[in-house]
Design a protein around this motif. Structure first.
Motif, PDB file in Angstrom:
ATOM      1  N   UNK B  76       4.049   0.209   0.815  1.00 62.43           N
ATOM      2  CA  UNK B  76       5.228   1.060   1.025  1.00 62.43           C
ATOM      3  C   UNK B  76       5.032   2.075   2.144  1.00 62.43           C
ATOM      4  N   UNK B  77       4.352   1.654   3.190  1.00 58.83           N
ATOM      5  CA  UNK B  77       4.104   2.533   4.338  1.00 58.83           C
ATOM      6  C   UNK B  77       5.395   2.738   5.125  1.00 58.83           C
ATOM      7  N   UNK B  90       2.967   6.716   2.080  1.00 60.56           N
ATOM      8  CA  UNK B  90       2.532   5.417   1.556  1.00 60.56           C
ATOM      9  C   UNK B  90       1.949   5.580   0.164  1.00 60.56           C
ATOM     10  N   UNK B  91       1.764   4.451  -0.491  1.00 56.18           N
ATOM     11  CA  UNK B  91       1.043   4.421  -1.763  1.00 56.18           C
ATOM     12  C   UNK B  91      -0.334   3.833  -1.499  1.00 56.18           C
TER      13      UNK B  91
END
Lengths: 128, 128
Positions: B76-77, B90-91
């Motif tokens: 998820x960037x 991000x994650x």
């Protein structure tokens, strides 16, 4: 220490208003401080990344209308400005009805239409 | 979605290099990615706010030379650029020898001398 003095004061005021609106459970003020954009992001301590204004608005609705009371003593506030982006790092010393905690926080503001609005808030709880 | 394509690619590469240098325990690369400034800040999950390059460098020395192995799967960037400031949310899906965790992270870069360097990293562990 970039940025004009007036910008620094505007960012400082917006950052204070952020914590004050949380203390006051004032959803209108909280909403007014944020960018209502897709790029806005928010991380409450322990929560996953929230992306986009609708998700973020929903989280503040939940947090500010739950009948609880949260008090913030904000320390070590440092403001940096590069162009139209400002970021504030600080320690949130948080007292709720149930507990206390320290949260290391970053609030990022972007200047748009002469207003510094929150684009990102992220808080990370410090292990006691 | 501001910023030129080349800037976006440079920021994406710098963000990847950040996590790769952590995985590789490569202190030289990690050091080279950061601003060596007073305004630099870093929050490792659970840690207090680290301020200024000497404190931050010391933390990376501790983390990268402890003999451990950390693996990152970054998802998820999202990259945003406003002027000379870029931020990546991000994650971090983190696997260490001992455990796994998800960390919501923000990495902020400032363009200086044609290089996007990390001014702020903050990670907040997501409660499982």
């Amino acid at each position: 220490m970039g940025g004009h003095l007036l910008d620094r004061e505007a960012v400082r005021a917006a950052n204070l208003a952020f914590y004050q609106s949380f203390e006051d459970n004032d959803l209108d003020v909280m909403y007014s401080l944020w960018e209502h954009t897709e790029r806005a992001t928010c991380v409450h301590p322990g929560w996953p990344m929230l992306r986009g204004w609708p998700q973020i608005a929903a989280s503040w609705f939940t947090l500010l209308t739950n009948g609880g009371q949260t008090q913030f003593i904000v320390t070590n506030e440092v403001i940096e400005i590069v162009g139209d982006v400002a970021w504030v790092t600080c320690d949130e010393n948080v007292l709720t009805d149930a507990s206390g905690a320290t949260v290391a926080a970053l609030n990022m503001f972007v200047l748009s239409d002469s207003q510094w609005r929150i684009a990102t808030h992220i808080g990370s709880q410090v292990r006691g």
